[in-house]
Design a protein around this motif. Structure first.
Motif, PDB file in Angstrom:
ATOM      1  N   GLY A  63      48.676  37.652  28.993  1.00 19.44           N
ATOM      2  CA  GLY A  63      48.178  38.757  28.193  1.00 19.44           C
ATOM      3  C   GLY A  63      46.667  38.801  28.056  1.00 19.44           C
ATOM      4  O   GLY A  63      46.056  39.865  28.189  1.00 19.44           O
ATOM      5  N   VAL A  64      46.044  37.660  27.799  1.00 21.30           N
ATOM      6  CA  VAL A  64      44.595  37.632  27.633  1.00 21.30           C
ATOM      7  C   VAL A  64      43.902  37.950  28.952  1.00 21.30           C
ATOM      8  O   VAL A  64      42.982  38.773  29.011  1.00 21.30           O
ATOM      9  CB  VAL A  64      44.128  36.261  27.099  1.00 21.30           C
ATOM     10  CG1 VAL A  64      42.605  36.172  27.111  1.00 21.30           C
ATOM     11  CG2 VAL A  64      44.646  36.033  25.683  1.00 21.30           C
ATOM     12  N   SER A  65      44.341  37.308  30.022  1.00 22.99           N
ATOM     13  CA  SER A  65      43.721  37.532  31.324  1.00 22.99           C
ATOM     14  C   SER A  65      43.851  38.986  31.756  1.00 22.99           C
ATOM     15  O   SER A  65      42.898  39.588  32.262  1.00 22.99           O
ATOM     16  CB  SER A  65      44.352  36.618  32.382  1.00 22.99           C
ATOM     17  OG  SER A  65      44.078  35.264  32.092  1.00 22.99           O
ATOM     18  N   LYS A  66      45.029  39.556  31.560  1.00 25.27           N
ATOM     19  CA  LYS A  66      45.232  40.950  31.951  1.00 25.27           C
ATOM     20  C   LYS A  66      44.363  41.879  31.107  1.00 25.27           C
ATOM     21  O   LYS A  66      43.791  42.848  31.629  1.00 25.27           O
ATOM     22  CB  LYS A  66      46.711  41.321  31.833  1.00 25.27           C
ATOM     23  CG  LYS A  66      47.559  40.736  32.948  1.00 25.27           C
ATOM     24  CD  LYS A  66      49.042  41.028  32.773  1.00 25.27           C
ATOM     25  CE  LYS A  66      49.825  40.442  33.950  1.00 25.27           C
ATOM     26  NZ  LYS A  66      51.284  40.551  33.758  1.00 25.27           N
ATOM     27  N   THR A  67      44.245  41.596  29.815  1.00 26.09           N
ATOM     28  CA  THR A  67      43.376  42.410  28.962  1.00 26.09           C
ATOM     29  C   THR A  67      41.952  42.409  29.503  1.00 26.09           C
ATOM     30  O   THR A  67      41.297  43.462  29.596  1.00 26.09           O
ATOM     31  CB  THR A  67      43.387  41.886  27.516  1.00 26.09           C
ATOM     32  OG1 THR A  67      44.713  41.973  26.983  1.00 26.09           O
ATOM     33  CG2 THR A  67      42.446  42.700  26.638  1.00 26.09           C
ATOM     34  N   LEU A  68      41.455  41.248  29.895  1.00 29.22           N
ATOM     35  CA  LEU A  68      40.082  41.142  30.396  1.00 29.22           C
ATOM     36  C   LEU A  68      39.914  41.861  31.734  1.00 29.22           C
ATOM     37  O   LEU A  68      38.914  42.554  31.960  1.00 29.22           O
ATOM     38  CB  LEU A  68      39.687  39.673  30.531  1.00 29.22           C
ATOM     39  CG  LEU A  68      39.671  38.850  29.241  1.00 29.22           C
ATOM     40  CD1 LEU A  68      39.323  37.393  29.538  1.00 29.22           C
ATOM     41  CD2 LEU A  68      38.677  39.438  28.240  1.00 29.22           C
ATOM     42  N   GLU A  69      40.888  41.692  32.630  1.00 21.34           N
ATOM     43  CA  GLU A  69      40.793  42.339  33.944  1.00 21.34           C
ATOM     44  C   GLU A  69      40.848  43.864  33.799  1.00 21.34           C
ATOM     45  O   GLU A  69      40.070  44.590  34.445  1.00 21.34           O
ATOM     46  CB  GLU A  69      41.925  41.856  34.849  1.00 21.34           C
ATOM     47  CG  GLU A  69      41.983  40.353  35.076  1.00 21.34           C
ATOM     48  CD  GLU A  69      40.992  39.847  36.104  1.00 21.34           C
ATOM     49  OE1 GLU A  69      40.720  40.559  37.085  1.00 21.34           O
ATOM     50  OE2 GLU A  69      40.489  38.733  35.922  1.00 21.34           O
ATOM     51  N   ALA A 128      40.044  45.653  31.214  1.00 21.48           N
ATOM     52  CA  ALA A 128      38.829  46.148  30.553  1.00 21.48           C
ATOM     53  C   ALA A 128      37.683  46.277  31.559  1.00 21.48           C
ATOM     54  O   ALA A 128      36.926  47.249  31.529  1.00 21.48           O
ATOM     55  CB  ALA A 128      38.438  45.221  29.406  1.00 21.48           C
ATOM     56  N   TYR A 129      37.557  45.300  32.429  1.00 24.30           N
ATOM     57  CA  TYR A 129      36.501  45.377  33.445  1.00 24.30           C
ATOM     58  C   TYR A 129      36.740  46.545  34.392  1.00 24.30           C
ATOM     59  O   TYR A 129      35.821  47.318  34.698  1.00 24.30           O
ATOM     60  CB  TYR A 129      36.405  44.071  34.242  1.00 24.30           C
ATOM     61  CG  TYR A 129      35.442  44.196  35.395  1.00 24.30           C
ATOM     62  CD1 TYR A 129      34.074  44.282  35.175  1.00 24.30           C
ATOM     63  CD2 TYR A 129      35.897  44.303  36.710  1.00 24.30           C
ATOM     64  CE1 TYR A 129      33.180  44.435  36.221  1.00 24.30           C
ATOM     65  CE2 TYR A 129      35.017  44.463  37.763  1.00 24.30           C
ATOM     66  CZ  TYR A 129      33.664  44.529  37.510  1.00 24.30           C
ATOM     67  OH  TYR A 129      32.782  44.701  38.539  1.00 24.30           O
ATOM     68  N   ASP A 130      37.983  46.688  34.860  1.00 23.36           N
ATOM     69  CA  ASP A 130      38.301  47.791  35.773  1.00 23.36           C
ATOM     70  C   ASP A 130      38.065  49.139  35.098  1.00 23.36           C
ATOM     71  O   ASP A 130      37.588  50.092  35.726  1.00 23.36           O
ATOM     72  CB  ASP A 130      39.750  47.681  36.252  1.00 23.36           C
ATOM     73  CG  ASP A 130      39.962  46.504  37.203  1.00 23.36           C
ATOM     74  OD1 ASP A 130      38.955  46.000  37.746  1.00 23.36           O
ATOM     75  OD2 ASP A 130      41.112  46.079  37.387  1.00 23.36           O
ATOM     76  N   ASP A 131      38.402  49.223  33.806  1.00 21.84           N
ATOM     77  CA  ASP A 131      38.178  50.473  33.074  1.00 21.84           C
ATOM     78  C   ASP A 131      36.688  50.776  32.935  1.00 21.84           C
ATOM     79  O   ASP A 131      36.278  51.944  32.944  1.00 21.84           O
ATOM     80  CB  ASP A 131      38.826  50.396  31.691  1.00 21.84           C
ATOM     81  CG  ASP A 131      40.341  50.465  31.760  1.00 21.84           C
ATOM     82  OD1 ASP A 131      40.881  50.801  32.829  1.00 21.84           O
ATOM     83  OD2 ASP A 131      40.996  50.176  30.734  1.00 21.84           O
TER      84      ASP A 131
END
Length: 265
Positions: A216-222, A224-227
């Protein structure tokens, strides 16, 4: 294959590849290697690699440093690979046979390559960097989504994020636009608006709960960067509403930051 060989006998073998048909493999082989000149093929390969590696000239007194650099550069250009036959036929993401008048590529291990390999292509071969985006758009048209980790016209689903997006954003930021830019932007937004892999929670809550979706944390960070990348492409194209929406989503990384520990968690 079994051969009864006498001393001094030779067995000569060459291989043709195609994702379409045996006939396609034979045509590829006849086009690319019609004879039996091993040393000639070796020299062709050497000349092609020297052309690629020669794009960067390193001056150093250390032979070892030069060897390390050019070996790494060689590795950087091993993929993506041309996937179409010499006649333009190729197998698409829909597993149907299509025909293209330009090269179609495969092996987009994007979580591994978006940070450095694709930016390297924009410097060493801008047209190639744009051609790769053309292939990404084609794969979007055939599958409904941009590649995440594509291999031989199949989406493996390996790794996280939707990192075709920073690749597209990078080439556009550098003025490379030999593809349908607006269609690329539509495809970028499509990847970001799905309800899978934790995106439903990310969109609704601003983070991905660990008890609802693994990583969950890693996906949130990835995400956010892509967005953030989508937001800046929107700004570049003058899509103000999209910019506001995605630049807001890009701040979601803050929702998993723990001030007490200084870590994301």
């Amino acid at each position: 294959f079994k051969y009864n060989l006498e001393k001094g006998d030779e067995v000569l073998i060459k291989v043709g590849l195609s994702a379409v048909s045996i006939e396609g493999a034979r045509e590829n082989l006849n086009s690319e290697n019609s004879g039996w000149d091993f040393n000639g093929i070796k020299m062709q390969a050497r000349e092609k690699w020297n052309t690629i590696l020669g794009k960067i000239n390193v001056e150093t007194k250390s032979k070892d440093d030069k060897t390390v650099f050019y070996t790494a550069l060689y590795h950087s250009f091993l993929a993506p690979n041309v996937y179409n036959d010499v006649n333009g036929n190729y197998r698409g993401m829909d597993q149907e046979i299509h025909k293209s008048d330009r090269n179609i590529y495969t092996v987009f291990s994007l979580w591994d390559t978006f940070r450095a390999t694709h930016p390297l292509f924009t410097i060493t071969d801008p047209e190639f960097a744009g051609d790769l985006v053309n292939t990404m758009i084609t794969k979007y048209e055939q599958s409904g989504l941009l590649p995440v980790w594509e291999l031989a016209a199949c989406e493996t689903g390996c790794m996280i994020g939707y990192h075709s997006i920073p690749v597209i954003a990078d080439v556009l930021a550098k003025g490379i636009n030999n593809f349908d830019v607006e269609k690329a932007f539509v495809a970028m937004k499509k990847s970001a608006m799905e309800d899978h892999l934790g995106l439903e929670f990310y969109k609704e809550q601003g983070f991905i709960p660990v008890d609802k979706e693994h990583e969950g944390v890693s996906k949130t960070l990835e995400y956010a960067y892509d967005d953030w990348c989508i937001a800046h492409v929107a700004k570049l194209l003058g899509h103000d509403e999209d910019f506001e929406y995605f630049i807001n989503r890009a701040q979601f990384y803050k929702n998993v930051y723990d001030k007490e520990t200084g870590f994301m968690r």
